[in-house]
Design an enzyme around this catalytic site. Structure first.
Site, PDB file in Angstrom:
ATOM      1  N   GLY A  23       0.825  -1.196   0.000  1.00 24.34           N
ATOM      2  CA  GLY A  23       0.000   0.000   0.000  1.00 24.34           C
ATOM      3  C   GLY A  23       0.858   1.244   0.000  1.00 24.34           C
ATOM      4  O   GLY A  23       2.075   1.189   0.227  1.00 24.34           O
ATOM      5  N   LYS A  45       8.367   0.020   5.855  1.00 23.43           N
ATOM      6  CA  LYS A  45       7.782   1.337   5.600  1.00 23.43           C
ATOM      7  C   LYS A  45       8.894   2.250   5.092  1.00 23.43           C
ATOM      8  O   LYS A  45       9.888   2.475   5.777  1.00 23.43           O
ATOM      9  CB  LYS A  45       7.164   1.918   6.868  1.00 23.43           C
ATOM     10  CG  LYS A  45       6.519   3.280   6.648  1.00 23.43           C
ATOM     11  CD  LYS A  45       5.806   3.764   7.915  1.00 23.43           C
ATOM     12  CE  LYS A  45       5.120   5.092   7.679  1.00 23.43           C
ATOM     13  NZ  LYS A  45       4.372   5.559   8.871  1.00 23.43           N
ATOM     14  N   ASP A 138      -3.779   8.493  15.650  1.00 22.85           N
ATOM     15  CA  ASP A 138      -4.296   8.188  14.322  1.00 22.85           C
ATOM     16  C   ASP A 138      -4.985   6.822  14.328  1.00 22.85           C
ATOM     17  O   ASP A 138      -4.771   5.995  13.446  1.00 22.85           O
ATOM     18  CB  ASP A 138      -3.171   8.208  13.290  1.00 22.85           C
ATOM     19  CG  ASP A 138      -3.703   8.322  11.853  1.00 22.85           C
ATOM     20  OD1 ASP A 138      -4.887   8.681  11.691  1.00 22.85           O
ATOM     21  OD2 ASP A 138      -2.942   8.060  10.917  1.00 22.85           O
TER      22      ASP A 138
END
Length: 449
Positions: A23, A45, A138
């Site tokens: 993603g 990441k 978040d």
């Protein structure tokens, strides 16, 4: 805590292979890769070129490392790519995806036992984080990842920072207020707002709503509309409280978490007490729920290759969306509306399971059939052992042994109702219905008329 002091820096060229993009977003991309020496997959990441700083990347990894626990994704170290100084975080790879991907794959919410476990595990993660003096900032379905057994772990600490209590919000805090706007508390839309732990608690309340309904809050509403309506007390639509044990209490916790006043929201520890109590009532059904979901996902994967659509239904269902005037309601739920005014959205609209078309029955209808036809099924079903064997792990070994020693089919069916159907809920009853239709098709047809 300086993570670089105890974490390995890896070279992507030397140790990582078989890169697959999982993603991407404004921050960068997340990949799955194979570590050659460790012989298992990891997640990576990596920031986009020119996005953020190396310092921000190390800070995120440091927060994750400091919050390391059973309910936070593990950090293994860093990597640098070739001779370049581009770096990334090497993390635990979560094969189960996220709550968001699970909702998409199931076309709705998970079974009740799994939903209660997810609610509890996220609460545990938030509590551990807050006790470490951190907050996530978040929380949303895409940031709650799932392992092979669908256990939840928090990820994406890019917005995480040192926290303060709601009564001590004058401390200096740097950086912009982050978080996905549909999960942000009303006070976060104020220019002068400084994040506190109550931020996470509000987000947790909205996350609970999403877990139970399987939907996104305020669908189709942009930032400006949400910013206008949330401080006025508007929240996602009420949840139709079906006969699911503990759902009323979970909805109560959800609403206490999303109140406007930060000081009135419960602490994470209080949330844990509630979710632990609720999950304990469903814990015996968790293995069946996980098995059910995995079976559904495998079935969906197989049917994707054959282009055959797969319908899903679960114990939790969201209320039917209402059409409102945009200027007056903006698609938000009026807090004064009662549960009785909401309609339940199901695959087949029917209040009488007897008249439901047997070809279109969803799992809820099948469970109703098994409940309402209890007396007839106890008297008529003869292939009890074959059906119990087909249900597999849904029938505990002790229960199966007890069924075997019973002399008559009626006695065996009573054991199934008392020891398996009562605790298993919709999932087991629906599976029983499917097996019943296979072994006694004429009986099902006769009872369905």
């Amino acid at each position: 805590m300086a993570l670089t002091s105890n974490k390995t820096e890896l070279s992507a060229d030397d140790f990582l292979e078989k890169w697959d993009l999982l993603g991407s977003g404004g921050f960068g991309c997340v990949y799955k890769a194979r570590h050659k020496l460790w012989s298992f997959d990891v997640a990576i990441k990596r920031l986009h070129d020119g996005v953020g700083t190396e310092k921000a990347l190390y800070e995120e990894a440091s927060h994750m490392d400091e919050a390391s626990s059973e309910f936070v994704v593990r950090v293994y170290g860093f990597f640098k790519e070739g001779n370049a100084m581009r770096k990334g975080i090497v993390m635990e790879f979560m094969r189960g995806g996220s709550i968001q991907s699970l909702q998409k794959d199931l076309s709705g919410p998970p079974p009740s036992a799994l939903a209660f476990r997810l609610a509890h595990q996220v609460a545990l993660a938030i509590n551990f984080l807050h006790l470490k003096g951190l907050m996530h900032q978040d929380l949303k379905p895409s940031n709650v990842l799932l392992n092979d057994d669908l256990n939840a772990k928090l990820a994406d600490f890019g917005l995480s920072r040192v926290s303060t209590s709601t009564f001590n919000n004058k401390d200096k805090m740097t950086g912009e207020i982050g978080g996905s706007y549909k999960y942000m508390p009303p006070e976060a839309f104020e220019v002068s707002y400084k994040p506190v732990r109550a931020f996470d608690i509000y987000s947790y309340g909205i996350l609970l709503w999403s877990i139970v309904t399987g939907e996104e809050p305020y669908p189709g509403k942009d930032y400006s509309l949400v910013e206008l309506k949330i401080p006025k007390g508007d929240r996602p639509q009420d949840i139709c409280q079906k006969e699911v044990e503990g759902l009323k209490e979970l909805v109560g916790l959800m609403k206490s978490c999303w109140v406007n006043e930060p000081s009135e929201r419960p602490a994470a520890k209080e949330c844990c007490k509630v979710t632990e109590s609720l999950f304990s009532r469903h814990e015996t059904g968790i293995s069946d729920a996980v098995h059910y979901v995995k079976k559904r996902l495998d079935s969906q994967t197989n049917n994707q290759h054959s282009n055959t659509p797969v319908a899903f239904s679960c114990p939790f269902q969201p209320p039917e969306s209402k059409l409102h005037d945009e200027a007056d309601h903006a698609g938000f739920e009026n807090p004064l509306r009662s549960f009785q005014q909401l309609q339940l959205k199901t695959d087949v609209v029917s209040t009488d399971p007897v008249t439901v078309s047997l070809e279109k029955m969803n799992d809820t209808d099948k469970a109703k059939f098994v409940d309402t036809k209890r007396a007839a099924l106890i008297q008529s079903v003869s292939e009890v052992l074959a059906i119990a064997e087909e249900l597999g792990s849904m029938v505990h070994g002790e229960t199966y042994s007890l069924i075997e020693v019973k002399q008559t089919s009626q006695e065996r069916m009573r054991v199934l109702y008392q020891r398996t159907f009562r605790s298993g809920g919709v999932i087991v009853k629906a599976a029983f219905y499917d097996a019943l239709k296979k072994h006694h098709p004429n009986l099902v047809e006769d009872l369905g008329r």
